[in-house]
Scaffold this motif. Structure first.
Motif, PDB file in Angstrom:
ATOM      1  N   VAL A 197       0.837  -1.205   0.000  1.00 13.42           N
ATOM      2  CA  VAL A 197       0.000   0.000   0.000  1.00 13.42           C
ATOM      3  C   VAL A 197       0.870   1.253   0.000  1.00 13.42           C
ATOM      4  O   VAL A 197       0.623   2.198  -0.768  1.00 13.42           O
ATOM      5  CB  VAL A 197      -0.973  -0.010   1.196  1.00 13.42           C
ATOM      6  N   ASP A 198       1.897   1.258   0.837  1.00 14.83           N
ATOM      7  CA  ASP A 198       2.810   2.411   0.859  1.00 14.83           C
ATOM      8  C   ASP A 198       3.384   2.674  -0.532  1.00 14.83           C
ATOM      9  O   ASP A 198       3.427   3.814  -1.000  1.00 14.83           O
ATOM     10  CB  ASP A 198       3.959   2.150   1.845  1.00 14.83           C
ATOM     11  N   GLU A 199       3.819   1.587  -1.180  1.00 11.10           N
ATOM     12  CA  GLU A 199       4.426   1.713  -2.506  1.00 11.10           C
ATOM     13  C   GLU A 199       3.441   2.321  -3.498  1.00 11.10           C
ATOM     14  O   GLU A 199       3.759   3.266  -4.236  1.00 11.10           O
ATOM     15  CB  GLU A 199       4.877   0.313  -2.973  1.00 11.10           C
ATOM     16  N   LYS A 200       2.226   1.783  -3.520  1.00  8.38           N
ATOM     17  CA  LYS A 200       1.248   2.251  -4.505  1.00  8.38           C
ATOM     18  C   LYS A 200       0.751   3.664  -4.191  1.00  8.38           C
ATOM     19  O   LYS A 200       0.381   4.411  -5.085  1.00  8.38           O
ATOM     20  CB  LYS A 200       0.073   1.275  -4.570  1.00  8.38           C
ATOM     21  N   CYS A 201       0.753   4.011  -2.907  1.00  7.44           N
ATOM     22  CA  CYS A 201       0.340   5.366  -2.538  1.00  7.44           C
ATOM     23  C   CYS A 201       1.345   6.398  -3.058  1.00  7.44           C
ATOM     24  O   CYS A 201       0.968   7.519  -3.412  1.00  7.44           O
ATOM     25  CB  CYS A 201       0.172   5.493  -1.024  1.00  7.44           C
ATOM     26  N   LYS A 202       2.616   6.005  -3.094  1.00  9.61           N
ATOM     27  CA  LYS A 202       3.612   6.900  -3.675  1.00  9.61           C
ATOM     28  C   LYS A 202       3.335   7.137  -5.151  1.00  9.61           C
ATOM     29  O   LYS A 202       3.428   8.259  -5.650  1.00  9.61           O
ATOM     30  CB  LYS A 202       5.020   6.303  -3.505  1.00  9.61           C
ATOM     31  N   VAL A 203       2.976   6.056  -5.853  1.00 11.13           N
ATOM     32  CA  VAL A 203       2.634   6.167  -7.275  1.00 11.13           C
ATOM     33  C   VAL A 203       1.461   7.135  -7.450  1.00 11.13           C
ATOM     34  O   VAL A 203       1.488   8.033  -8.304  1.00 11.13           O
ATOM     35  CB  VAL A 203       2.269   4.784  -7.852  1.00 11.13           C
ATOM     36  N   ILE A 204       0.443   6.966  -6.632  1.00  7.86           N
ATOM     37  CA  ILE A 204      -0.746   7.822  -6.737  1.00  7.86           C
ATOM     38  C   ILE A 204      -0.391   9.283  -6.445  1.00  7.86           C
ATOM     39  O   ILE A 204      -0.837  10.204  -7.125  1.00  7.86           O
ATOM     40  CB  ILE A 204      -1.850   7.318  -5.781  1.00  7.86           C
ATOM     41  N   ARG A 205       0.441   9.481  -5.441  1.00  6.57           N
ATOM     42  CA  ARG A 205       0.885  10.850  -5.125  1.00  6.57           C
ATOM     43  C   ARG A 205       1.610  11.490  -6.300  1.00  6.57           C
ATOM     44  O   ARG A 205       1.422  12.667  -6.600  1.00  6.57           O
ATOM     45  CB  ARG A 205       1.809  10.817  -3.912  1.00  6.57           C
ATOM     46  N   ASP A 206       2.440  10.701  -6.978  1.00  8.79           N
ATOM     47  CA  ASP A 206       3.134  11.225  -8.156  1.00  8.79           C
ATOM     48  C   ASP A 206       2.138  11.638  -9.226  1.00  8.79           C
ATOM     49  O   ASP A 206       2.270  12.698  -9.845  1.00  8.79           O
ATOM     50  CB  ASP A 206       4.092  10.155  -8.728  1.00  8.79           C
ATOM     51  N   TRP A 207       1.158  10.793  -9.460  1.00 12.14           N
ATOM     52  CA  TRP A 207       0.130  11.113 -10.462  1.00 12.14           C
ATOM     53  C   TRP A 207      -0.546  12.442 -10.118  1.00 12.14           C
ATOM     54  O   TRP A 207      -0.814  13.259 -10.981  1.00 12.14           O
ATOM     55  CB  TRP A 207      -0.930   9.999 -10.513  1.00 12.14           C
ATOM     56  N   ILE A 208      -0.823  12.636  -8.842  1.00  9.21           N
ATOM     57  CA  ILE A 208      -1.489  13.874  -8.414  1.00  9.21           C
ATOM     58  C   ILE A 208      -0.572  15.065  -8.639  1.00  9.21           C
ATOM     59  O   ILE A 208      -0.982  16.104  -9.168  1.00  9.21           O
ATOM     60  CB  ILE A 208      -1.895  13.771  -6.928  1.00  9.21           C
TER      61      ILE A 208
END
Lengths: 205, 205
Positions: free
Chosen positions: B133-144
């Motif tokens: 989850v931590d890993e994917k949340c970083k991806v989502i933050r980048d997208w934002i």
DNA sequence: GTCTATAAGGTGATAGAC
DNA sequence: GTCTATCACCTTATAGAC
């Protein structure tokens, strides 16, 4: 066998203590996983004394569920036909989230029961709950027809609200496990997320 | 006590039958509500024979949960950094919803465990699951940050996806009770609702 | 590998003294 | 109204024959 009728102060006090203890125990371990001993201990009574007030473990569980139905349905009851549609839905979301924060045991009591097929509560689901949901879905449909709300299926909208809000009570252990040690007071973040989310999704474009 | 090592065909078959039966029983009644007798019956074995393959009821439960973790995490694993952000999230939502439809027992197995405080699975939650989850949340933050996604809290976004999709498996009894007798195949409606919902909520405005 | 028999302890509920 | 004592049953797990 027969429950005490003319309730003395001590009877009222003990009955309440039993229901409070039962809520604590049932919500944590489910019906089958809870023992009368545990409930009696938590209530500060002996097992036979507890069974003087309630004829069986199932009777306690039933009275708990029935007694909490009104509280459970209150936030949806408050959905007001005459208010601003998006504000009304968001208000419902936030009331439901507040309930998950303030009454997590009540939420988990229902969750435990429903996950296992709702054997002792299916009548109430197909009765009062369904009637109320049907009624409010008509209201939502009207709002959509009037162009005041994005075109969504009202039933699945309500399911999504139940799911996203109760998640913070029912799956609290997982939420904390994921967020730990980052955040402690995650309810404020959840409220902000859900409010923005539902506003964006429901606004007419 | 010692589990059979050089697995014959019959041992493999029996082990599988036990795990399949245990999934059926545990997901329906929870750990405490399930009995070894029930599992043995469902597996077509005698109780002592079942306990020849697994040392205890808890060992079966543990192996089930551990063995299903990968399946459980697969849809999130597939979230692809290089894809279109909104499509990727919606794809994740739909994969998770498909899993709720196709593997409802697995979903309820985890739900039962987590509602009751995740006593036998908290380590995996705070381990593999949190890391992913931590890993994917970083991806989502980048997208934002790149302006490709509305500004939302990625953790609560993921919680909302888990909640809305697993709801159809975990609270199936309630969903059916509310929708009955109106709709039977409600998964198609749910998919349409959720896809539109997440697209609207996540689109950059 | 699989069975019957059974140990060992827990669990819901009751009887009867006080 | 509350207690101690106890029943009857269920449940996990093991022993030992086959």
């Amino acid at each position: 066998m027969t429950r005490p009728r003319p309730k003395t102060r001590i009877q009222i006090k003990n009955t309440r203590a039993i229901l409070e203890a039962a809520l604590e125990v049932f919500s944590q371990h489910g019906f089958r996983g809870s023992t009368v001993d545990q409930i009696a201990d938590a209530a500060g009574l002996s097992k036979p004394n507890l069974l003087y007030y309630f004829p069986s473990k199932e009777a306690i569980h039933l009275e708990l569920l029935a007694g909490l139905m009104d509280t459970w349905l209150a936030p949806l009851h408050q959905l007001n036909t005459d208010g601003d549609p998006v504000d009304e839905i968001v208000g419902y979301v936030l009331r439901k989230l507040a309930m998950a924060r303030e009454l997590p045991r009540e939420s988990r009591l229902f969750a435990n029961e429903i996950v296992q097929g709702a054997p002792r509560i299916i009548d109430q689901i197909e009765g009062d709950l369904r009637d109320l949901v049907d009624e409010k879905c008509k209201v939502i449909r009207d709002w959509i027809k009037q162009g005041k709300l994005a075109d969504v299926d009202p039933y699945h909208l309500i399911f999504s609200i139940w799911a996203t809000t109760q998640h913070y009570a029912d799956f609290d252990a997982q939420v904390r496990g994921i967020l730990h040690p980052k955040k402690d007071a995650h309810f404020a973040d959840a409220a902000e997320f859900l409010e923005n989310f539902y506003r964006r999704a429901l606004a007419v474009s």
